[in-house]
Design an enzyme around this catalytic site. Structure first.
Site, PDB file in Angstrom:
ATOM      1  N   HIS A   1      -4.880  -1.172  -5.087  1.00  0.00           N
ATOM      2  CA  HIS A   1      -5.395  -0.124  -4.220  1.00  0.00           C
ATOM      3  C   HIS A   1      -6.251   0.800  -5.061  1.00  0.00           C
ATOM      4  O   HIS A   1      -5.791   1.314  -6.081  1.00  0.00           O
ATOM      5  CB  HIS A   1      -4.237   0.592  -3.522  1.00  0.00           C
ATOM      6  CG  HIS A   1      -3.529  -0.329  -2.584  1.00  0.00           C
ATOM      7  ND1 HIS A   1      -2.487  -1.126  -2.983  1.00  0.00           N
ATOM      8  CD2 HIS A   1      -3.772  -0.632  -1.286  1.00  0.00           C
ATOM      9  CE1 HIS A   1      -2.109  -1.883  -1.961  1.00  0.00           C
ATOM     10  NE2 HIS A   1      -2.866  -1.604  -0.921  1.00  0.00           N
TER      11      HIS A   1
ATOM     12  N   CYS B   1       0.792  -1.236   0.000  1.00  0.00           N
ATOM     13  CA  CYS B   1       0.000   0.000   0.000  1.00  0.00           C
ATOM     14  C   CYS B   1       0.825   1.287   0.000  1.00  0.00           C
ATOM     15  O   CYS B   1       0.527   2.186  -0.788  1.00  0.00           O
ATOM     16  CB  CYS B   1      -1.056  -0.002   1.102  1.00  0.00           C
ATOM     17  SG  CYS B   1      -0.689  -0.950   2.563  1.00  0.00           S
TER      18      CYS B   1
ATOM     19  N   LYS C   1     -12.285  -5.074   7.104  1.00  0.00           N
ATOM     20  CA  LYS C   1     -12.179  -5.798   5.842  1.00  0.00           C
ATOM     21  C   LYS C   1     -13.198  -6.908   5.708  1.00  0.00           C
ATOM     22  O   LYS C   1     -13.771  -7.364   6.697  1.00  0.00           O
ATOM     23  CB  LYS C   1     -10.778  -6.382   5.708  1.00  0.00           C
ATOM     24  CG  LYS C   1     -10.373  -7.257   6.871  1.00  0.00           C
ATOM     25  CD  LYS C   1      -8.918  -7.678   6.719  1.00  0.00           C
ATOM     26  CE  LYS C   1      -8.546  -8.717   7.759  1.00  0.00           C
ATOM     27  NZ  LYS C   1      -7.316  -9.391   7.447  1.00  0.00           N
TER      28      LYS C   1
ATOM     29  N   GLN D   1       1.412 -10.902  -3.822  1.00  0.00           N
ATOM     30  CA  GLN D   1      -0.021 -10.656  -3.801  1.00  0.00           C
ATOM     31  C   GLN D   1      -0.478 -10.131  -5.152  1.00  0.00           C
ATOM     32  O   GLN D   1       0.251  -9.406  -5.823  1.00  0.00           O
ATOM     33  CB  GLN D   1      -0.352  -9.595  -2.742  1.00  0.00           C
ATOM     34  CG  GLN D   1       0.027 -10.008  -1.341  1.00  0.00           C
ATOM     35  CD  GLN D   1      -0.272  -8.898  -0.345  1.00  0.00           C
ATOM     36  OE1 GLN D   1       0.217  -7.782  -0.492  1.00  0.00           O
ATOM     37  NE2 GLN D   1      -1.073  -9.198   0.657  1.00  0.00           N
TER      38      GLN D   1
ATOM     39  N   ASP E   1      -2.261  -7.607  -5.841  1.00  0.00           N
ATOM     40  CA  ASP E   1      -2.683  -6.531  -4.952  1.00  0.00           C
ATOM     41  C   ASP E   1      -3.141  -5.309  -5.748  1.00  0.00           C
ATOM     42  O   ASP E   1      -2.564  -4.991  -6.778  1.00  0.00           O
ATOM     43  CB  ASP E   1      -1.479  -6.138  -4.086  1.00  0.00           C
ATOM     44  CG  ASP E   1      -1.888  -5.516  -2.777  1.00  0.00           C
ATOM     45  OD1 ASP E   1      -3.101  -5.435  -2.514  1.00  0.00           O
ATOM     46  OD2 ASP E   1      -0.992  -5.111  -2.018  1.00  0.00           O
TER      47      ASP E   1
ATOM     48  N   ARG F   1       7.227 -10.941   5.130  1.00  0.00           N
ATOM     49  CA  ARG F   1       6.754 -10.754   6.501  1.00  0.00           C
ATOM     50  C   ARG F   1       7.468 -11.739   7.402  1.00  0.00           C
ATOM     51  O   ARG F   1       7.561 -12.920   7.079  1.00  0.00           O
ATOM     52  CB  ARG F   1       5.242 -10.993   6.590  1.00  0.00           C
ATOM     53  CG  ARG F   1       4.477 -10.024   5.718  1.00  0.00           C
ATOM     54  CD  ARG F   1       2.984 -10.216   5.844  1.00  0.00           C
ATOM     55  NE  ARG F   1       2.303  -9.315   4.916  1.00  0.00           N
ATOM     56  CZ  ARG F   1       0.997  -9.274   4.724  1.00  0.00           C
ATOM     57  NH1 ARG F   1       0.216 -10.099   5.415  1.00  0.00           N
ATOM     58  NH2 ARG F   1       0.465  -8.443   3.860  1.00  0.00           N
TER      59      ARG F   1
ATOM     60  N   HIS G   1      -8.102  -1.439  -0.211  1.00  0.00           N
ATOM     61  CA  HIS G   1      -7.025  -2.405  -0.456  1.00  0.00           C
ATOM     62  C   HIS G   1      -7.741  -3.692  -0.835  1.00  0.00           C
ATOM     63  O   HIS G   1      -8.694  -4.069  -0.174  1.00  0.00           O
ATOM     64  CB  HIS G   1      -6.224  -2.698   0.815  1.00  0.00           C
ATOM     65  CG  HIS G   1      -5.699  -1.499   1.527  1.00  0.00           C
ATOM     66  ND1 HIS G   1      -4.370  -1.351   1.823  1.00  0.00           N
ATOM     67  CD2 HIS G   1      -6.313  -0.404   2.042  1.00  0.00           C
ATOM     68  CE1 HIS G   1      -4.190  -0.232   2.493  1.00  0.00           C
ATOM     69  NE2 HIS G   1      -5.354   0.374   2.645  1.00  0.00           N
TER      70      HIS G   1
END
Length: 685
Positions: free
Chosen positions: A420, A369, A501, A416, A418, A398, A547
Site C-alpha cells: 500500500h 489494507c 483498478k 499476496q 501486497d 476469503r 493498493h
RNA sequence: GCCGACGUAGCUCAGGGGUAGAGCAGCUGAUUCGUAAUCAGCUGGUCGGCGGUUCAAAUCCGCCCGUCGGCUCCA
C-alpha cells in the site's frame, strides 16, 4: 512488452468462421427441438473456439443425448437448407414467439426496437436472430458438441436455470482436429495434475476445500519467488528508483471493528470468515441479534445507508459513532469499542451493533489494507515521508463459494505480495506508472502473454463520492493512455469497492482468464481511517492510497507458472536443478562427490546453492533418464566408468538434450550460474 | 450457491447385486547395465461418509462430503 492488444472483436464477427459457428448454434437448436419437442430456446451465440445454445427444458441433457444431437445435426446438415433472413415487426415477432411458446424469445423481443428485428429460417426452423449466417446448413460439417452445463437466463442467478450445450465448429476437418488435439495437449499442462505428478502441493480433504498445502518441492518454488520479490522490493530497482519499500508483517485476524471501519463488513461481507474464541462464545460476549432501532433494517437499507463514509449515526445511548467506528471526539485513531460492545451492551441497537450481530468479535483478514493503514498511522507523517511504500507477503482468507474453487488458481487462503503506497495527490500519477512498469518487468521475466484492463466503479457496491471516483478513474486511465494506448480493455463496474483498478490478466492453458497483478487507486480508505500527513504548509492533508500486488497471489501465480511451463520450471525455480545418474553402483562415490561439490556452489549473492540429487537406485541408465525427464529436472549428469576415471561429466539438458560442449563440473557450474542469474525462461519448442 | 458428471490401493484406471482387480509407485531379492520403463516375489483397499432397499450392496435409492466442467460471483 507482450501486452496482448485488445482483440478486434469486429474482425472475428466479420469472419466466415464466426458465421459457421453462429449457424452451427442454430443447427444444434433445430436438432434439439427435433429430438426433444417442447424444448424452449434462450440465446445461442458464437464464442471463442465455438458456440453454445441455452435451452429452457426440464430435461437434463446427458452425454448420450449429445451424441444423438450431433447425429441429428449431421442428418439435418445433409438437407442443405438455405438460411433466409426475414424482417418482422415487433408486434408480429411477439405474437410469433408467444404462439410458439417461446417465452424467453418473446421476452427478448420486448427489449428490441421495432424496425430492426429479423428472423432467420432454415428449413422448418425459425429463430429470432440478427444474423449473419452461412448460405445453407450443408456448409456445416466440422463440428463437435463438447459438454453440457447449467446457465442462467440473462446471466441472472435469480432467473430461469437453463441447460447450456457447448460445441466447437471449424471451417475444415483439419482445423477441428487440430483444435481437439490442442485441448488434449493443454490438459496435460493442467497445474492440478502436474502438482500431483511433481509433488508440489496438496489439498488435504480433512483440512477443507481451497486450502493449499505446499509439499517440499512446491515450498522451494514458493520461497524462491518470495526471495525474488523481496529483493525487488528492497533494492528499489524497478519502478521506484528513488526509494525502496518498507516491509511489514501484520496479524491474520483483526477486531470486527476494524472491518467495520474499512467498510469490508458492508461491502465484502460474503467473502469473510469471522472468528471468535470459545470463551467469548460461551460467555455470550458475541454480538447478539437485537431488534433494529430507529428503522435500521437489513440489507438494502444498509447498502445505501452505509455506502457513505462521512455521516455519523447516533447511538441509542446518546453517544455518537461515525461509520468509521470511532467515537466522535476520539481522534486517537483506535477503532472504538462500538462494534463489540454495542451488541452485547444494554440498550444499544444502532447501525454498528446491528451490523455485527451474531458474528465473531474478530474477522480473518480478506485483505491487508486495513492493517497497513493502521501502521501508516503509527507516529506522524510529513510530506517528506511520502511516498510511503509499505509491503508485506500478507496471507489472506476469503470465503469463496464452493463452485468457484479451482486448484491453486482460486483458493480460500492465499498470500499476496501486497503493498500500500501512501502518496500526495501530486505523486500518484508517477507512482502508478512506476508500479505499472514493475508489473510488466515481473511478467516479462517469464515471458507471459497478458492483457491489461481498467475496471471502473460499480455504484451498487462501492464507497465514496462521485467526484473522488471520477478523479481516481481518470488517474488510472491517463497512465494506461501513456503506457499502452489503444491496447487496454475497459470493464465497467468491476472495480474494488473502495476504488478503480488496473488489472493484469493472464490465461491458463485452457484459455481461462485470471487476474494477476493489480493496481488500485483509493481515495476512500484514507478518509475512513483518517490517515493524514503534514504538508509543507503545516496543515494536515489526506494521503492518496495505492493498493497493488505484483504477482497477485503466490498461489495463483504459481499455478499459472506451472501451466505456462508445463511443469518444466526455469532453472532458478526448479526444485531439483541437477540430478546425477551413476551408471552403476561403482560410480556412486564419484556421483556423491560431485553432488557435494555442487551443493556448495553459490549461484548468486543471495547465498543460493545448487539443488542437486543423486539417483542411487539400482536401475538401468534408460530408466534413470526417463525418471529424470518425467520429473522435468533441468539437468541430468551421467557418470560412468569413463567419467569417474577422467573426472569428467556428461550432461543431458531437459530442453536441449545432450550438451556435448560441457565435460567438466566447472563448465556446467558456469552455465548454471548464468542461467540462474538471468532467470532464463526456456520453453519446450 | 446453481446445473450436470464423477469419487475403487500412494497414482492412473477396469469391474457394476453373490469372497475386491490391473499397471505404475513402495518394500525385498536378483541384476551392475551408457541416454525415455531389467526381472522375480511381497505389501497395500471398511470401493469418499452416513442411512435405506435386499437373504446379500463397491454395485440400486436418499442425504452429506469432496473433485471435475460450466453458470453466477470474484481478486
Amino acid at each position: 512488452m507482450p501486452i496482448i492488444a485488445k482483440k478486434h472483436a469486429e474482425d472475428y464477427k466479420d469472419s466466415r468462421l464466426y458465421r459457421v459457428r453462429h449457424s452451427s448454434a442454430h443447427l444444434m437448436a433445430e436438432a434439439v427441438q427435433a429430438l426433444f419437442p417442447g424444448t424452449r430456446l434462450a440465446f445461442g451465440p458464437p464464442i471463442e473456439d465455438g458456440f453454445y445454445y441455452d435451452f429452457d427444458t426440464p430435461r437434463k441433457f446427458s452425454e448420450e443425448d449429445l451424441s444423438a444431437i450431433e447425429e441429428k445435426m449431421r442428418e439435418l446438415s445433409k438437407k442443405a437448407a438455405q438460411f433466409v433472413c426475414e424482417p418482422i415487426s415487433k408486434a408480429d415477432a411477439l405474437k410469433l414467439f408467444s404462439d410458439l411458446g417461446e417465452k424467453l424469445k418473446a421476452e427478448h423481443v420486448e427489449t428490441l426496437p421495432d424496425g430492426a428485428i429479423t428472423l432467420y429460417r432454415d428449413g422448418d426452423f425459425v429463430d429470432l436472430c440478427a444474423g449473419p449466417h452461412v448460405d445453407n446448413t450443408g456448409e456445416l460439417k466440422h463440428f463437435k458438441l463438447m459438454h453440457v452445463s447449467g446457465a442462467y437466463w440473462r446471466g441472472d442467478e435469480k432467473r430461469e436455470q437453463l441447460q447450456r450445450i457447448y460445441g466447437t465448429a471449424w471451417e475444415s476437418k483439419d482445423e477441428l482436429k487440430a483444435y481437439l488435439t490442442r485441448i488434449e495437449e493443454a490438459k496435460k499442462r493442467d497445474h492440478r495434475s502436474l502438482g500431483k505428478e511433481l509433488s508440489l502441493f496438496e489439498f488435504p480433504e480433512l483440512a477443507g476445500p481451497g486450502l493449499p498445502f505446499y509439499l517440499p518441492k512446491g515450498a522451494i518454488i514458493l520461497q524462491e519467488l518470495k526471495n525474488w520479490m523481496w529483493q525487488l522490493h528492497m533494492d528499489g530497482s524497478y519502478g521506484h528508483p528513488d526509494k525502496v519499500y518498507d516491509p511489514l508483517s501484520t496479524p491474520h485476524i483483526l477486531k470486527t471493528d476494524a472491518w467495520h471501519t474499512s467498510g469490508h463488513l458492508k461491502n465484502y461481507r460474503d467473502n469473510m470468515f469471522m472468528v471468535y474464541s470459545l470463551d467469548e462464545f460461551e460467555s455470550g460476549m458475541l454480538g447478539h441479534h437485537k431488534p433494529a432501532a430507529q428503522g435500521h433494517g437489513h440489507s438494502h437499507a444498509h447498502h445505501t445507508g452505509c455506502a457513505d463514509p462521512g455521516p455519523v449515526a447516533p447511538l441509542a445511548d446518546g453517544s455518537i459513532i461515525s461509520s468509521a467506528g470511532v467515537t466522535a471526539g476520539d481522534s486517537s485513531g483506535e477503532a472504538g469499542p462500538a462494534g463489540r460492545n454495542a451488541g452485547a451492551g444494554a440498550g444499544n441497537g444502532a447501525a454498528v451493533a446491528d451490523e455485527n450481530e451474531g458474528i465473531g468479535n474478530y474477522g480473518l483478514k480478506p485483505m491487508n489494507c486495513p492493517g497497513h493503514v493502521m501502521l501508516y498511522k503509527v507516529g506522524t507523517k510529513s510530506y517528506r515521508d511520502l511516498p510511503a511504500r509499505l509491503f508485506e507477503f500478507g496471507t489472506v482468507y476469503r470465503y469463496e463459494r464452493a463452485g468457484v474453487l479451482h486448484g491453486m488458481l482460486r483458493v480460500r487462503s492465499f498470500t499476496q505480495d501486497d503493498a500500500h503506497l501512501f502518496v500526495t495527490p501530486e505523486q500518484y500519477p508517477a507512482e502508478i506508472e512506476g508500479v505499472f512498469d514493475f508489473c510488466c518487468h515481473v511478467l516479462d521475466t517469464f515471458g507471459f502473454d497478458y492483457h491489461v484492463a481498467l475496471k471502473t466503479r460499480n455504484p451498487e457496491k462501492s464507497i465514496g463520492s462521485d467526484e473522488v471516483w471520477a478523479m481516481a478513474e481518470d488517474g488510472l486511465r491517463k497512465v494506461l493512455e501513456k503506457r499502452c494506448p489503444g491496447k487496454y480493455y475497459v470493464e465497467e463496474g468491476d472495480a474494488a469497492f473502495y476504488g478503480p483498478k488496473i488489472d493484469f490478466i493472464i490465461k491458463d492453458s485452457l484459455g481461462r482468464s485470471w487476474q494477476g497483478s493489480t493496481i488500485q487507486l483509493d481515495f476512500n480508505l484514507p478518509e475512513r481511517f483518517e490517515a493524514e500527513y503534514t504538508g509543507s504548509d503545516g496543515d494536515k492533508h489526506r494521503p492518496v492510497m495505492l493498493h497493488r500486488a505484483i504477482l497477485g497471489s503466490f498461489e495463483r501465480f504459481f499455478g499459472l507458472l506451472i501451466e505456462e511451463f508445463g511443469g518444466a520450471f526455469p532453472l532458478w525455480l526448479a526444485p531439483e536443478q541437477v540430478r546425477i545418474l551413476p551408471i552403476t553402483d561403482l560410480q556412486l562415490p564419484y556421483a556423491q562427490q560431485l553432488a557435494q561439490q555442487m551443493a556448495h556452489m553459490r549461484y548468486n549473492t543471495n547465498n543460493g546453492v545448487v539443488r542437486v540429487c543423486v539417483d542411487d537406485s539400482s536401475e538401468k541408465l534408460g530408466k534413470k533418464i526417463r525418471e529424470g525427464k518425467t520429473q522435468k529436472v533441468p539437468y541430468l549428469i551421467v557418470v560412468g566408468a569413463a567419467e569417474a576415471e577422467q573426472g569428467t561429466i556428461t550432461v543431458e539438458s531437459y530442453h536441449e538434450g545432450k550438451l556435448s560442449d560441457i565435460t567438466t563440473l566447472d563448465q556446467l557450474a558456469h552455465r548454471l550460474r548464468d542461467e540462474i542469474h538471468h532467470k532464463v525462461a526456456r520453453r519446450k519448442a
